[in-house]
Write a protein that holds these residues in place. Structure first.
Motif, short mmCIF file in Angstrom:
data_model
loop_
_atom_site.label_atom_id
_atom_site.label_comp_id
_atom_site.label_asym_id
_atom_site.label_seq_id
_atom_site.Cartn_x
_atom_site.Cartn_y
_atom_site.Cartn_z
N PRO A 136 3.62 34.87 67.42
CA PRO A 136 2.25 34.36 67.84
C PRO A 136 2.20 32.71 67.60
N GLU A 137 1.04 32.16 68.08
CA GLU A 137 0.93 30.79 68.12
C GLU A 137 0.95 30.09 66.89
N LYS A 138 0.11 30.96 65.88
CA LYS A 138 -0.05 30.51 64.62
C LYS A 138 -0.46 31.51 63.78
N SER A 139 -0.37 31.39 62.28
CA SER A 139 -0.85 32.63 61.40
C SER A 139 -2.29 32.80 61.55
N SER A 140 -2.77 34.14 61.31
CA SER A 140 -3.91 34.66 61.38
C SER A 140 -4.29 35.71 60.77
N ALA A 141 -5.36 36.07 60.46
CA ALA A 141 -6.11 37.11 59.81
C ALA A 141 -7.30 37.64 60.40
N VAL A 142 -7.58 38.98 60.35
CA VAL A 142 -8.71 39.72 60.75
C VAL A 142 -9.36 40.72 59.90
N ILE A 143 -10.82 40.84 59.91
CA ILE A 143 -11.26 41.81 59.21
C ILE A 143 -12.58 42.08 59.68
N GLY A 144 -13.02 43.35 59.97
CA GLY A 144 -14.30 43.95 60.70
C GLY A 144 -14.71 45.03 59.75
N ILE A 145 -16.10 45.16 60.00
CA ILE A 145 -16.95 46.39 59.63
C ILE A 145 -17.87 46.85 60.29
N ALA B 274 -13.69 50.45 59.92
CA ALA B 274 -13.18 49.03 59.13
C ALA B 274 -11.90 48.71 59.41
N VAL B 275 -11.66 47.31 59.73
CA VAL B 275 -10.32 47.01 60.27
C VAL B 275 -10.02 45.76 59.41
N ALA B 276 -8.87 45.37 59.07
CA ALA B 276 -8.16 44.51 58.50
C ALA B 276 -6.78 44.30 58.86
N GLY B 277 -6.39 43.00 58.81
CA GLY B 277 -4.97 42.59 59.42
C GLY B 277 -4.61 41.07 59.22
N VAL B 278 -3.33 40.92 58.91
CA VAL B 278 -2.94 39.76 58.83
C VAL B 278 -1.62 39.42 59.69
N LYS C 155 -16.89 24.78 57.64
CA LYS C 155 -15.85 23.69 56.84
C LYS C 155 -14.73 24.28 56.23
N TRP C 156 -14.41 25.54 56.68
CA TRP C 156 -13.25 26.03 56.00
C TRP C 156 -11.98 25.18 56.81
N LYS C 157 -10.68 25.12 56.07
CA LYS C 157 -9.58 24.56 56.61
C LYS C 157 -9.29 25.30 57.91
N GLN C 158 -9.30 26.65 57.75
CA GLN C 158 -9.12 27.62 58.96
C GLN C 158 -10.32 28.16 59.42
N TYR D 245 -24.34 54.53 69.95
CA TYR D 245 -24.75 53.26 69.45
C TYR D 245 -23.60 52.64 68.83
N PHE D 246 -23.50 51.10 68.91
CA PHE D 246 -22.49 50.58 67.94
C PHE D 246 -22.98 49.11 67.44
N ILE D 247 -22.70 48.92 66.34
CA ILE D 247 -22.89 47.50 65.90
C ILE D 247 -21.74 47.08 64.80
N GLY D 248 -21.35 45.95 64.65
CA GLY D 248 -20.29 45.44 63.82
C GLY D 248 -20.01 44.06 63.74
N ILE D 249 -19.34 43.54 62.94
CA ILE D 249 -18.82 42.12 62.61
C ILE D 249 -17.45 42.20 62.49
N PHE D 250 -17.08 41.30 63.19
CA PHE D 250 -15.56 40.86 63.28
C PHE D 250 -15.25 39.52 62.88
N MET D 251 -14.30 39.31 62.07
CA MET D 251 -13.85 37.92 61.97
C MET D 251 -12.68 37.78 61.94
N SER D 252 -12.00 36.59 62.65
CA SER D 252 -10.66 36.21 62.94
C SER D 252 -10.34 34.82 62.40
N LEU D 253 -9.51 34.79 61.45
CA LEU D 253 -9.20 33.53 60.90
C LEU D 253 -7.87 32.69 61.55
N GLY D 254 -7.79 31.63 61.86
CA GLY D 254 -6.72 31.21 62.30
C GLY D 254 -6.32 31.15 63.87
N ILE D 255 -7.31 31.90 64.51
CA ILE D 255 -7.20 32.02 65.97
C ILE D 255 -8.67 31.91 66.54
#
Length: 722
Positions: free
Chosen positions: A227-236, A241-245, A656-659, A701-711
């Motif tokens: 990968p280009e850089k380190s990253s993390a993901v979380i979603g609900i 429910a998903v989570a990864g690093v 304002k987070w570093k990542q 129907y579908f609704i969710g929020i997913f966050m990626s850190l680093g990418i």
């Protein structure tokens, strides 16, 4: 009025030009030849241009410096370069020695990788097209050749059953890509995340001799390198429910990743009633791990592991008794481990090694219960076939080696061997293939594959030939011929070990034109089945069949600013004499006409992607067979008609987070119009009653929020969707 409009337009253009900065330059190869048609994009914006016949380009942008360009061209390595407004920049591109360009052999194959300038679909397309659910296999259903099947899993291609399209990861076969089947419901693909893969090829026929055991098609997936850089993901979401690093080592030579995903219909079904009634789940968990390591100067070691678990228990109305329910329960576990290594042992050589281990266990039971869910065992021939217990444990091991030799002028030759060892059988294969650039506008691929089954004691030779002829700067004609074999499913080989492999011959001719963000493709095909499985009056391979048709695909990302759409159409005429069919019939999974329309609009100012997909298919045939396998009644279902709508809003919750986070709030509705889909019918024992096979609910129907850190995937949306 016309004058007023013209003045307004002129004023707007003048205002834009006054504020816009001009980016100018020229794209050439190392010899100084201009690369006509090279694509230039300003990273982080929708601005860009296509190089003219001398390789020169010019475009305006209202964004602020610094400016960084990305340049891509078929057959050359993608390049990035810094630019300054008003100053001409010269960009020199180097050839990619592993490609056969400028002519690309592509009969029957759709590429879907970010590295492919002519890609039909990208990873971002897979997750952003309404109704796909982020599944690579589901995304392929919007391409020509695939049928709209809503009641069972698999890719049904050109008159072939779902099991005839196989999936490969880094060159090795995935024996069990889907969770255990459930009656009247499609199952999820265990390996589905599109961002895991750098390259995706959906082949509806004519694919390389390096792949086998796919009678109708192949979904070929190549995992990413580092990968280009380190990253993390979380979603609900209410169902997922998903989570990864993903961690990249400080020296940039290795990475380690781990992700998990849990899905359940339990809570969703309480809010949106489903038919059938879910007693347990269906619940799924998928855990994935990957490791990447550079070895030496050219080597890349990749390890990928996938563990999936599924559990379900459901009840349906019994068609033969109003007082009883049918019960179905299943528990499914699957482990898939893939190890591959790529290296260049010499300047013009490439060596690919791969191994895979797969373990699958399935426990399935069918029975009947009273309305209070207590078990009952009614007697009589009406209920005799409604009770069963199935317990399966399957292990398999694969190994594969491919050596490729590149020659000057774009030629290459590859040769390899593989072994697939299971508890019942051992399959050995050897293959060789050459790609020859006969002229700057003519390319030829010739190859053959030999396969031998220890169980049957029989071997097969499968020749394959593909030809590509460039007819213009942006267009070419492709033709392909090949023979393909596939073993019968394990349960049938246990019953009759000497079964020969099924056989199909493919003939393909297509025309493709790619220019400035637009793709047009028309393809005709003929497929002849010489051996298909028959289960009545005995188990043998005496079945036969054919399929022919015409397919068309059009995608346009440039005609309307900030708007992307594609249209695919398939005409199919097919007959099969297989399984318990008493005579050649149109199979119940084949519709003669299929149309898919996908449209996407990305609104930059509000960072929102809106997408709509519409799938329409003619009715499919259905049959009711008597106990002695005669047709008691038959007909055609109503047309399949589904409109799906999706929204994805991008934002940063913690700027304002570093990542800096890349967050997506996604929502969608499947079957917006609420049309009733009928995929076929279940028939009573006496044939006097039939029950339609439909969607579990009218709308989904579908609704969710997913966050990626680093990418930050904003550029992916801009570059892939605009």
């Amino acid at each position: 009025m016309k004058t007023f409009c013209l003045l307004c337009l002129t004023g707007l253009l003048a205002t834009y030009n006054a504020n816009a900065q001009q980016i100018i330059g020229r794209v050439t190869d190392k010899s100084g030849r201009g690369l006509e048609g090279a694509s230039i994009s300003l990273i982080g914006t929708a601005d860009g241009a296509t190089a003219d016949s001398t390789g020169r380009f010019r475009f305006g942008t209202a964004s602020h410096p610094p400016y960084r360009l990305t340049v891509s061209y078929i057959g050359y390595k993608t390049t990035t370069a810094d630019a300054s407004a008003g100053s001409e920049i010269k960009i020199v591109m180097g050839k990619d020695p592993s490609t056969l360009q400028p002519v690309v052999i592509s009969a029957g194959a759709f590429s879907a990788g970010d590295k492919n300038k002519g890609a039909v679909m990208t990873a971002m397309d897979v997750v952003s097209v309404a109704g796909n659910g982020g599944d690579v296999a589901n995304a392929a259903r919007t391409l020509p050749g695939a049928q709209q099947i809503g009641e069972r899993e698999g890719l049904f291609v050109r008159g072939g059953a779902g099991s005839e399209t196989r999936q490969f990861v880094d060159g090795t076969l995935v024996p069990s890509p889907y969770f255990a089947s459930m009656p009247g419901l499609p199952q999820f693909n265990r390996i589905s995340s599109p961002f895991l893969f750098d390259g995706i090829v959906f082949s509806t026929g004519g694919y390389s001799a390096a792949y086998g055991q796919g009678l109708s098609g192949a979904l070929i997936l190549e995992t990413q390198d580092l990968p280009e850089k380190s990253s993390a993901v979380i979603g609900i979401s209410p169902m997922v429910a998903v989570a990864g690093v993903q961690k990249l080592a400080k020296n940039g030579r290795s990475s380690l990743g781990l992700s998990t995903r849990y899905m359940t219909w339990h809570y969703y079904a309480k809010a949106v009633p489903q038919n059938p009634e879910y007693a347990t789940g269906p619940a799924y968990s998928i855990t994935e791990a990957n490791y990447r390591q550079r070895t030496g100067k050219t080597g890349m070691l990749k390890v990928y592991a996938n563990f999936g678990y599924h559990q379900a228990e459901l009840y349906r109305e019994d068609i033969d008794s109003a007082a009883l329910l049918n019960r179905f329960a299943s528990t499914d576990r699957n482990l898939y481990l893939n190890i591959s290594h790529r290296s260049r042992p010499g300047k013009n050589y490439r060596l690919d090694l791969g191994a895979a281990l797969n373990y699958n266990s399935a426990d399935i039971s069918r029975g009947m219960v009273n309305r209070d869910k207590t078990t009952t065992h009614p007697e009589g021939p009406v209920f005799a076939g409604k009770f069963s217990e199935y317990r399966s444990r399957e292990r398999s091991l694969q190994g594969k080696a491919v050596l490729t030799r590149y020659f000057e002028g774009g030629h290459l030759v590859l040769a390899g061997a593989e072994a697939q060892i299971g508890e019942m059988d051992e399959l050995y294969a050897g293959f060789a293939e050459g790609e020859w650039r006969l002229h700057h506008a003519v390319a030829l691929r010739t190859g053959a594959r030999w396969e031998y089954s220890r169980l049957s004691g029989k071997g097969n030779i499968a020749p394959r030939v593909s030809l590509a002829v460039r007819t213009g700067t942006y267009s070419q004609i492709n033709a392909a011929y090949g023979i393909y074999y596939q073993q019968a499913e394990r349960r049938w080989r246990m019953e009759e070990p000497s079964l020969p492999q099924a056989k199909a011959s493919h003939y393909i001719l297509n025309y493709t034109r790619k220019e400035n963000g637009r793709i047009f493709r028309a393809e005709g095909f003929y497929k002849q089945y010489d051996r298909l499985l028959k289960t009545y009056p005995s188990t043998n391979m005496s079945g036969s069949g054919y399929a022919n048709g015409l397919e068309m695909f059009w995608r346009d990302k440039k005609s309307v600013p900030n708007f992307d759409y594609w249209i695919s159409y398939s005409y199919l005429h097919t007959r099969r004499d297989h399984l318990d069919y008493p005579l050649p019939l149109q199979p119940d999974f084949a519709a003669p006409h299929t149309l898919s329309v996908v449209a996407k609009r990305f609104f930059e100012k509000i960072s929102t992607n809106v997408n709509v997909s519409w799938s329409l298919a003619a009715g499919r045939p259905y049959y009711d067979f008597t106990p002695d396998h005669q047709i008691r009644q038959q007909g055609t279902t109503r047309a399949y008609n589904v409109v799906n709508l999706g929204f994805a809003h991008m934002l940063s919750l913690f700027p304002k987070w570093k990542q800096k986070d890349f967050t997506v709030i996604a929502s969608g509705i499947n079957n917006v119009l609420g049309t009733r889909q009928v995929f076929g019918y279940d028939f009573s024992y006496n044939g006097q009653t039939k029950s339609p096979i439909t969607l579990p609910a009218t709308r989904n129907y579908f609704i969710g929020i997913f966050m990626s850190l680093g990418i930050d995937r904003t550029e992916d949306y801009l570059n892939d969707n605009l």
